[in-house]
Design a protein around this motif. Structure first.
Motif, mmCIF file in Angstrom:
data_model
loop_
_atom_site.group_PDB
_atom_site.id
_atom_site.type_symbol
_atom_site.label_atom_id
_atom_site.label_comp_id
_atom_site.label_asym_id
_atom_site.label_seq_id
_atom_site.Cartn_x
_atom_site.Cartn_y
_atom_site.Cartn_z
ATOM 1 N N LEU A 323 0.389 -29.017 -1.974
ATOM 2 C CA LEU A 323 -0.235 -28.094 -2.932
ATOM 3 C C LEU A 323 -1.739 -28.083 -2.679
ATOM 4 O O LEU A 323 -2.320 -29.130 -2.404
ATOM 5 N N GLY A 324 -2.359 -26.937 -2.813
ATOM 6 C CA GLY A 324 -3.806 -26.902 -2.688
ATOM 7 C C GLY A 324 -4.264 -26.606 -1.286
ATOM 8 O O GLY A 324 -3.519 -26.070 -0.478
ATOM 9 N N THR A 325 -5.513 -26.989 -0.982
ATOM 10 C CA THR A 325 -6.081 -26.690 0.331
ATOM 11 C C THR A 325 -6.091 -27.962 1.176
ATOM 12 O O THR A 325 -5.699 -29.032 0.701
ATOM 13 N N ASP A 326 -6.574 -27.819 2.394
ATOM 14 C CA ASP A 326 -6.547 -28.935 3.326
ATOM 15 C C ASP A 326 -7.254 -30.174 2.758
ATOM 16 O O ASP A 326 -6.728 -31.284 2.809
ATOM 17 N N LYS A 327 -8.446 -29.950 2.195
ATOM 18 C CA LYS A 327 -9.206 -31.110 1.722
ATOM 19 C C LYS A 327 -9.163 -31.281 0.206
ATOM 20 O O LYS A 327 -9.676 -32.270 -0.318
ATOM 21 N N SER A 328 -8.647 -30.306 -0.500
ATOM 22 C CA SER A 328 -8.532 -30.416 -1.964
ATOM 23 C C SER A 328 -7.065 -30.243 -2.313
ATOM 24 O O SER A 328 -6.566 -29.116 -2.382
ATOM 25 N N ARG A 329 -6.391 -31.362 -2.482
ATOM 26 C CA ARG A 329 -4.938 -31.302 -2.664
ATOM 27 C C ARG A 329 -4.546 -31.335 -4.143
ATOM 28 O O ARG A 329 -5.261 -31.872 -4.972
ATOM 29 N N GLY A 330 -3.349 -30.817 -4.397
ATOM 30 C CA GLY A 330 -2.792 -30.928 -5.747
ATOM 31 C C GLY A 330 -3.285 -29.837 -6.681
ATOM 32 O O GLY A 330 -3.680 -28.750 -6.261
ATOM 33 N N THR A 331 -3.244 -30.155 -7.950
ATOM 34 C CA THR A 331 -3.646 -29.182 -8.972
ATOM 35 C C THR A 331 -4.903 -29.675 -9.685
ATOM 36 O O THR A 331 -5.296 -30.826 -9.541
ATOM 37 N N LYS A 332 -5.508 -28.792 -10.457
ATOM 38 C CA LYS A 332 -6.672 -29.183 -11.251
ATOM 39 C C LYS A 332 -6.560 -28.566 -12.643
ATOM 40 O O LYS A 332 -6.186 -27.389 -12.775
ATOM 41 N N VAL A 333 -6.887 -29.366 -13.620
ATOM 42 C CA VAL A 333 -6.900 -28.878 -15.011
ATOM 43 C C VAL A 333 -8.295 -28.339 -15.320
ATOM 44 O O VAL A 333 -9.296 -28.964 -14.963
ATOM 45 N N PHE A 334 -8.350 -27.182 -15.947
ATOM 46 C CA PHE A 334 -9.638 -26.615 -16.364
ATOM 47 C C PHE A 334 -9.602 -26.277 -17.849
ATOM 48 O O PHE A 334 -8.550 -25.907 -18.377
ATOM 49 N N ALA A 335 -10.761 -26.404 -18.460
ATOM 50 C CA ALA A 335 -10.929 -25.895 -19.823
ATOM 51 C C ALA A 335 -11.559 -24.519 -19.661
ATOM 52 O O ALA A 335 -12.748 -24.403 -19.354
ATOM 53 N N LEU A 336 -10.752 -23.493 -19.778
ATOM 54 C CA LEU A 336 -11.217 -22.118 -19.555
ATOM 55 C C LEU A 336 -11.778 -21.568 -20.864
ATOM 56 O O LEU A 336 -11.049 -21.433 -21.855
ATOM 57 N N THR A 337 -13.071 -21.273 -20.857
ATOM 58 C CA THR A 337 -13.717 -20.800 -22.086
ATOM 59 C C THR A 337 -14.649 -19.628 -21.764
ATOM 60 O O THR A 337 -14.772 -19.244 -20.611
ATOM 61 N N GLY A 338 -15.303 -19.130 -22.766
ATOM 62 C CA GLY A 338 -16.257 -18.041 -22.551
ATOM 63 C C GLY A 338 -15.653 -16.709 -22.917
ATOM 64 O O GLY A 338 -14.797 -16.609 -23.792
ATOM 65 N N ARG A 339 -16.104 -15.654 -22.170
ATOM 66 C CA ARG A 339 -15.801 -14.280 -22.599
ATOM 67 C C ARG A 339 -14.503 -13.721 -22.006
ATOM 68 O O ARG A 339 -14.426 -12.556 -21.693
ATOM 69 N N VAL A 340 -13.480 -14.551 -21.836
ATOM 70 C CA VAL A 340 -12.187 -14.015 -21.382
ATOM 71 C C VAL A 340 -11.257 -13.879 -22.587
ATOM 72 O O VAL A 340 -11.458 -14.527 -23.611
ATOM 73 N N ARG A 341 -10.206 -13.056 -22.403
ATOM 74 C CA ARG A 341 -9.276 -12.839 -23.518
ATOM 75 C C ARG A 341 -8.530 -14.113 -23.884
ATOM 76 O O ARG A 341 -8.350 -14.428 -25.051
ATOM 77 N N HIS A 342 -8.058 -14.810 -22.847
ATOM 78 C CA HIS A 342 -7.252 -16.004 -23.106
ATOM 79 C C HIS A 342 -8.033 -17.252 -22.729
ATOM 80 O O HIS A 342 -8.308 -17.467 -21.552
ATOM 81 N N THR A 343 -8.360 -18.045 -23.711
ATOM 82 C CA THR A 343 -9.074 -19.294 -23.411
ATOM 83 C C THR A 343 -8.171 -20.470 -23.765
ATOM 84 O O THR A 343 -7.250 -20.357 -24.576
ATOM 85 N N GLY A 344 -8.446 -21.585 -23.125
ATOM 86 C CA GLY A 344 -7.666 -22.784 -23.418
ATOM 87 C C GLY A 344 -7.599 -23.703 -22.232
ATOM 88 O O GLY A 344 -8.471 -23.689 -21.357
ATOM 89 N N LEU A 345 -6.550 -24.484 -22.217
ATOM 90 C CA LEU A 345 -6.383 -25.502 -21.189
ATOM 91 C C LEU A 345 -5.421 -24.983 -20.134
ATOM 92 O O LEU A 345 -4.305 -24.580 -20.471
ATOM 93 N N ILE A 346 -5.851 -24.992 -18.872
ATOM 94 C CA ILE A 346 -4.985 -24.463 -17.819
ATOM 95 C C ILE A 346 -4.901 -25.455 -16.663
ATOM 96 O O ILE A 346 -5.766 -26.318 -16.510
ATOM 97 N N GLU A 347 -3.858 -25.308 -15.860
ATOM 98 C CA GLU A 347 -3.725 -26.127 -14.657
ATOM 99 C C GLU A 347 -3.286 -25.219 -13.516
ATOM 100 O O GLU A 347 -2.302 -24.486 -13.643
ATOM 101 N N VAL A 348 -4.036 -25.270 -12.434
ATOM 102 C CA VAL A 348 -3.745 -24.374 -11.296
ATOM 103 C C VAL A 348 -3.753 -25.168 -10.002
ATOM 104 O O VAL A 348 -4.381 -26.230 -9.915
ATOM 105 N N PRO A 349 -3.056 -24.650 -8.984
ATOM 106 C CA PRO A 349 -3.160 -25.330 -7.690
ATOM 107 C C PRO A 349 -4.565 -25.146 -7.131
ATOM 108 O O PRO A 349 -5.161 -24.076 -7.296
#
Ligand code: SF4
Length: 510
Positions: A323-349
């Protein structure tokens, strides 16, 4: 039916909602058919309070206690359309949940819930079938990097502690999350605290540590309360303490409360704070892996790093490595905030493009607004302008643009925000949080802040702009710890991509 009610801090009135649902179950005589459960964060905080109906997987948004009777009466019948979230919402379908897979699915404080969901299986497998070198090899092969910000290879750090001379060995979970806009660690600790313990116990086995500490901000009372409960349950069930699960592993965990100093997230300051001294950083080397807590070898990782360990051992290192890129593997959790419609806790590859996060998961900007930049890494990070939104999220690509992955704060900025205002805010934060031990940071952050105020007031000169850049460079190169070294990042990044805004603040009569 199971009715799951979010019990995270992000959903207001959730206790009231749960009690109202319980009352509705009683008044409708459905005690044998319906179970109301409190669960951790379901992620979409902007639509909270959230309620999930199982087994149909219906998610209701913006639930209020007054909706309880209707929700219970509708079970097994048609869903309540006015509350229903679309099942195919990209916020959920575009994520890849690894460390968040049980968040919002189990009662955070329930050991049986965690066990039924497969919890502690990785630990049992480890103790029964793997030797410490096997674990170290798996972590190294997986390519996992520390999720606290710096991205240091986790396997290398563990191997260093494992072979370091000195006894006892200590293990620390850094839960001193302090970046403005970041709440990943809080949410993980509130939602799946057993998973953090499991990761820590496996790490202790791998490196030979006998005592662990969780250093957590006192401002996180719910997380602290849940941690205390799960540590007690783990002790009572032989998952912590002497001869864990019949093995030769002895490991204990204590909680240490931080008093809210941002600098105590820096590992050497954190260690001093646990030792009972004032939290001041010290030069490295020696690194904590060799000389840490009370001069002994100490493994220190952040909350999300430990949360990655159980799934990594369960599925094998290839699973994370694929999962992920050659040097950045796996997933990462982000706290998505600011001026987007959907804010909250997300996890992406890792490697997902910022555009996909903002437009798909975030649902795009709120009505009538356009994207200006995405800020990552909080007061140590920088801004990625809208034109570079196809940047993949990885340690390397963000560094190339003068930002950092950081621990996972991601703030979406629209056209109404002034970059000068934003960096002034971050610099005020760093000035206030500077511990004062070294001059470049203690004096430099205050001087940079003063200069930024001149820009805000349209009283700056070209000489101020030159001085601003010179001071930023000085701080980066001469500060003792990461706080001072990275404090100029937001300013330098804004100067790189939004220089026009600074030039527009230069007084015309100069
Ligand atoms: Fe303290 Fe700042 Fe120096 Fe770090 S860089 S030691 S926070 S004064």
């Amino acid at each position: 039916h199971h009715v799951f009610v979010c019990s995270g801090l992000g959903c207001p009135r959730n206790d009231e909602i749960r009690r109202a649902l319980e009352r509705a179950v009683q008044t409708q005589h459905l005690q044998d058919a319906v179970l109301i459960r409190k669960v951790g964060c379901m992620g979409l905080c902007s639509a909270g309070p959230l309620v999930l109906i199982q087994p149909q997987e219906l998610m209701y948004q913006g639930v209020q206690p007054e909706d309880a009777e209707e929700i219970i009466a509708s079970l097994g019948k048609s869903p309540i359309q006015r509350l229903l979230l679309p099942a195919d919402l990209a916020f959920f379908t575009r994520q890849h949940k690894n460390v968040l897979r049980l968040s919002g699915r189990i009662d955070p404080e329930s050991l049986p819930d965690y066990l039924v969901a497969g919890g502690y299986q990785a630990l049992l497998k480890t103790l029964a079938t793997l030797q410490p070198p096997d674990i170290l090899r798996s972590i190294q092969d997986s390519g996992l990097r520390g999720r606290g910000g710096a991205g240091y290879p986790t396997g290398l750090k563990w191997a260093t502690v494992a072979k370091a001379q000195g006894s006892p060995k200590y293990l620390i979970c850094n839960a001193d999350e302090g970046d403005p806009g970041a709440f990943m660690d809080r949410s993980l600790l509130e939602s799946t605290p057993h998973a953090i313990l499991e990761g820590m116990i496996m790490a202790a086995y791998a490196v030979g540590a006998s005592q662990g500490f969780i250093y957590i901000r006192a401002e996180y009372p719910l997380a602290v309360q849940r941690l205390k409960r799960v540590i007690r349950d783990a002790e009572q069930n032989n998952l912590l303490g002497h001869s864990i699960c019949g093995s030769n592993l002895n490991f204990h965990i204590q909680i240490r409360l931080g008093a809210g100093a941002f600098v105590c997230g820096e590992e050497t300051a954190l260690i001093r704070s646990i030792e009972g001294k004032r939290g001041l950083p010290r030069p490295r080397p020696p690194y904590p892996a060799e000389k840490g807590l009370w001069g002994c070898p100490t493994l220190i990782n952040n909350v999300e790093t430990y949360a990655n360990i159980p799934p990594l051992i369960t599925h094998g290192p290839e699973w994370c490595a694929n999962l992920g890129t050659d040097k950045s593997r796996g997933t990462k959790v982000f706290a998505l905030t600011g001026r987007v419609r959907h804010t909250g806790l997300i996890e992406v590859p890792m490697g997902m493009r910022l555009r996909e996060i903002v437009d798909d998961i975030g649902g795009g900007l709120t009505e009538g607004h356009t994207l200006k930049a995405v800020q990552t890494g909080g007061p140590s990070g920088g801004c990625i302008p809208a034109a570079l939104l196809d940047t993949p999220v990885s340690y390397e690509s963000l560094n190339e643009l003068g930002s950092i992955m950081g621990s996972g704060g991601m703030i979406v900025i629209d056209e109404t925000s002034s970059m000068v205002d934003i960096v002034t805010y971050f610099m005020a934060f760093c000035r206030d949080e500077s511990c004062g031990k070294c001059t470049p940071c203690r004096v430099g952050t205050a001087q940079i802040h003063n200069l930024l105020i001149k820009f805000q007031n349209h009283r700056a000169t070209m000489a101020d702009l030159e001085m601003l850049e010179w001071l930023c460079d000085l701080l980066k190169n001469t500060s003792l710890c990461g706080l001072g070294q990275s404090a100029p990042n937001p300013v330098l990044s804004a100067l790189r991509f939004f220089r026009r805004e600074f030039l527009d603040c230069i007084a015309t009569e100069q």
